[in-house]
Design a protein around this motif. Sequence first.
Motif, PDB file in Angstrom:
ATOM      1  N   PRO A 266      18.993  77.673 -46.749  1.00  0.00           N
ATOM      2  CA  PRO A 266      19.645  76.896 -47.770  1.00  0.00           C
ATOM      3  C   PRO A 266      21.068  75.492 -46.899  1.00  0.00           C
ATOM      4  O   PRO A 266      20.979  74.655 -47.897  1.00  0.00           O
ATOM      5  N   ALA A 267      20.755  75.764 -45.853  1.00  0.00           N
ATOM      6  CA  ALA A 267      22.499  74.516 -45.295  1.00  0.00           C
ATOM      7  C   ALA A 267      20.770  72.758 -45.221  1.00  0.00           C
ATOM      8  O   ALA A 267      21.090  71.847 -45.830  1.00  0.00           O
ATOM      9  N   LYS A 268      19.397  72.823 -44.904  1.00  0.00           N
ATOM     10  CA  LYS A 268      18.602  71.573 -45.753  1.00  0.00           C
ATOM     11  C   LYS A 268      18.148  71.409 -47.380  1.00  0.00           C
ATOM     12  O   LYS A 268      19.100  70.362 -46.830  1.00  0.00           O
ATOM     13  N   VAL A 269      18.788  72.337 -47.947  1.00  0.00           N
ATOM     14  CA  VAL A 269      18.458  72.301 -49.642  1.00  0.00           C
ATOM     15  C   VAL A 269      20.082  71.691 -49.945  1.00  0.00           C
ATOM     16  O   VAL A 269      19.917  70.374 -50.036  1.00  0.00           O
ATOM     17  N   ILE A 270      21.246  72.575 -49.285  1.00  0.00           N
ATOM     18  CA  ILE A 270      22.479  71.430 -49.357  1.00  0.00           C
ATOM     19  C   ILE A 270      22.674  70.135 -48.763  1.00  0.00           C
ATOM     20  O   ILE A 270      23.170  68.861 -50.127  1.00  0.00           O
ATOM     21  N   GLU A 271      22.322  69.724 -48.270  1.00  0.00           N
ATOM     22  CA  GLU A 271      22.288  68.181 -47.107  1.00  0.00           C
ATOM     23  C   GLU A 271      21.552  67.772 -48.269  1.00  0.00           C
ATOM     24  O   GLU A 271      22.063  66.771 -48.431  1.00  0.00           O
ATOM     25  N   ALA A 272      20.174  67.694 -48.651  1.00  0.00           N
ATOM     26  CA  ALA A 272      19.257  66.912 -49.661  1.00  0.00           C
ATOM     27  C   ALA A 272      20.135  66.688 -50.737  1.00  0.00           C
ATOM     28  O   ALA A 272      19.621  65.771 -51.304  1.00  0.00           O
ATOM     29  N   LEU A 273      20.565  67.566 -51.592  1.00  0.00           N
ATOM     30  CA  LEU A 273      21.024  67.649 -52.617  1.00  0.00           C
ATOM     31  C   LEU A 273      22.591  66.967 -52.503  1.00  0.00           C
ATOM     32  O   LEU A 273      22.905  66.130 -53.321  1.00  0.00           O
ATOM     33  N   SER A 274      22.885  67.011 -51.910  1.00  0.00           N
ATOM     34  CA  SER A 274      24.159  65.962 -51.195  1.00  0.00           C
ATOM     35  C   SER A 274      23.568  64.310 -51.222  1.00  0.00           C
ATOM     36  O   SER A 274      24.545  63.504 -51.550  1.00  0.00           O
ATOM     37  N   ARG A 275      22.489  63.905 -50.450  1.00  0.00           N
ATOM     38  CA  ARG A 275      21.982  62.715 -50.699  1.00  0.00           C
ATOM     39  C   ARG A 275      21.689  62.233 -52.074  1.00  0.00           C
ATOM     40  O   ARG A 275      21.422  60.665 -51.804  1.00  0.00           O
ATOM     41  N   GLY A 277      24.235  63.034 -54.370  1.00  0.00           N
ATOM     42  CA  GLY A 277      24.862  62.690 -55.083  1.00  0.00           C
ATOM     43  C   GLY A 277      25.098  64.223 -55.464  1.00  0.00           C
ATOM     44  O   GLY A 277      26.370  64.275 -55.881  1.00  0.00           O
ATOM     45  N   ILE A 278      24.480  65.099 -55.168  1.00  0.00           N
ATOM     46  CA  ILE A 278      25.471  66.741 -56.257  1.00  0.00           C
ATOM     47  C   ILE A 278      25.595  67.572 -54.062  1.00  0.00           C
ATOM     48  O   ILE A 278      25.328  67.488 -53.205  1.00  0.00           O
ATOM     49  N   THR A 279      27.369  67.580 -54.811  1.00  0.00           N
ATOM     50  CA  THR A 279      27.892  68.408 -53.473  1.00  0.00           C
ATOM     51  C   THR A 279      28.362  69.938 -53.538  1.00  0.00           C
ATOM     52  O   THR A 279      28.521  69.845 -54.338  1.00  0.00           O
ATOM     53  N   SER A 280      28.496  70.308 -52.447  1.00  0.00           N
ATOM     54  CA  SER A 280      28.941  71.464 -52.614  1.00  0.00           C
ATOM     55  C   SER A 280      30.196  72.055 -51.918  1.00  0.00           C
ATOM     56  O   SER A 280      30.058  71.177 -50.559  1.00  0.00           O
ATOM     57  N   ASP A 281      31.778  72.499 -52.360  1.00  0.00           N
ATOM     58  CA  ASP A 281      32.598  72.721 -51.914  1.00  0.00           C
ATOM     59  C   ASP A 281      32.363  73.870 -50.447  1.00  0.00           C
ATOM     60  O   ASP A 281      33.310  74.385 -49.724  1.00  0.00           O
ATOM     61  N   LYS A 282      30.455  74.404 -50.100  1.00  0.00           N
ATOM     62  CA  LYS A 282      30.914  74.868 -49.389  1.00  0.00           C
ATOM     63  C   LYS A 282      29.752  74.455 -48.245  1.00  0.00           C
ATOM     64  O   LYS A 282      28.824  73.713 -48.184  1.00  0.00           O
ATOM     65  N   TRP A 293      24.533  79.154 -56.604  1.00  0.00           N
ATOM     66  CA  TRP A 293      25.207  78.085 -56.703  1.00  0.00           C
ATOM     67  C   TRP A 293      24.487  77.392 -57.716  1.00  0.00           C
ATOM     68  O   TRP A 293      24.492  77.041 -58.638  1.00  0.00           O
ATOM     69  N   ILE A 294      23.002  77.581 -57.182  1.00  0.00           N
ATOM     70  CA  ILE A 294      21.736  77.275 -57.864  1.00  0.00           C
ATOM     71  C   ILE A 294      21.917  76.688 -59.814  1.00  0.00           C
ATOM     72  O   ILE A 294      22.039  76.267 -60.877  1.00  0.00           O
ATOM     73  N   LYS A 295      21.855  77.998 -59.691  1.00  0.00           N
ATOM     74  CA  LYS A 295      22.239  78.444 -61.321  1.00  0.00           C
ATOM     75  C   LYS A 295      23.006  78.469 -62.138  1.00  0.00           C
ATOM     76  O   LYS A 295      23.344  78.118 -63.173  1.00  0.00           O
ATOM     77  N   GLN A 296      23.990  78.075 -61.472  1.00  0.00           N
ATOM     78  CA  GLN A 296      25.470  77.480 -61.830  1.00  0.00           C
ATOM     79  C   GLN A 296      25.177  76.217 -62.133  1.00  0.00           C
ATOM     80  O   GLN A 296      25.596  75.633 -62.845  1.00  0.00           O
ATOM     81  N   LEU A 297      24.648  75.174 -61.343  1.00  0.00           N
ATOM     82  CA  LEU A 297      24.475  74.213 -62.037  1.00  0.00           C
ATOM     83  C   LEU A 297      23.625  73.369 -62.436  1.00  0.00           C
ATOM     84  O   LEU A 297      24.121  72.719 -64.070  1.00  0.00           O
ATOM     85  N   VAL A 298      22.305  74.448 -62.873  1.00  0.00           N
ATOM     86  CA  VAL A 298      21.432  74.424 -64.427  1.00  0.00           C
ATOM     87  C   VAL A 298      22.155  74.413 -65.113  1.00  0.00           C
ATOM     88  O   VAL A 298      22.143  73.778 -65.845  1.00  0.00           O
ATOM     89  N   SER A 299      22.905  76.219 -65.367  1.00  0.00           N
ATOM     90  CA  SER A 299      23.554  76.004 -66.132  1.00  0.00           C
ATOM     91  C   SER A 299      24.679  75.575 -66.914  1.00  0.00           C
ATOM     92  O   SER A 299      24.658  75.299 -67.883  1.00  0.00           O
TER      93      SER A 299
END
Length: 301
Positions: A266-275, A277-282, A293-299
Amino acid sequence: MHQLSVSDFFVHKFGFAVDHEVFNMQNIIEVNQISYNYPERSLLFDNLSLNVREGEWLALIGQNGSGKSTLARLIDGLLVLKSGAITVDGLSVNDENINEIRNRIGIVFQNPEDQFVGATVEDDVAFGLENRQVPREQMHEIVEKSLKSVGMWQFRERIPANLSGGQKQRVAIAGIIALHPKIIILDEATSMLDPQGRKDILQLVRDLKEDNHLTVISITHDIDEAAGADRVVILNQGQIIDENTPDGIFAKPQRLKQIGLDAPYPAKVIEALSRRGITSDKQYMNDEELIAWIKQLVSRM
């Protein structure tokens, strides 16, 4: 001048908040400026210090040879310090206190067969109690309770060597629980198990920890195991190079990679998304939280 609270100080100084209950816990293990080397080798530890708080789950991670298992053996008195001091539950680790200290610590090793001495599962769990000359009637009650607590009572007449890897670890843990330690050290205890077996054993230890108010030290290469701890310490060539909550440690996958360690998926996925421009508050999420969290983003798209 405005005086910072304890929590505000940790946020300002280290970038993470500290739970007041955890902060106020007493140290059950204190490692003070210890030095140690194996014969004819250079120093592994040179003035190393580390505290373990009562009731916490501490994960020690690092490459092979970083000193994780050596530190556990020094705490249990299996190895002798060159200099410095270690105290366990207020007792100095020395020849005078060694038996009492080992009564307070239970170690689960990588290969549980190394710990088996009884002809049957029941005999094996009873072995430590016999050494302590526990009355036979009381011994039977403790063995039954211990095996039931790990889900192995129905296997009590089985030969330990014929059990599966996960069942063997459960029996090893039952033998430790029977002796009522204050501290359990998992020394790569799940490394030989399949993913489901690893998950089951960790949940078992977590439940036993809560039920018996135990302190757990987990020595592991399994990053997901470390991610479930209260605190993570990274050892590298005998030195502590980082110490933080799992969120704080695994928020920096690239830094972990530089020292030969991995990060949870999960940490790798969050880092890849942040690169992108998709950031997480966790900073860190387990698999279930990541999927939610990803389901919320997609929705929202």
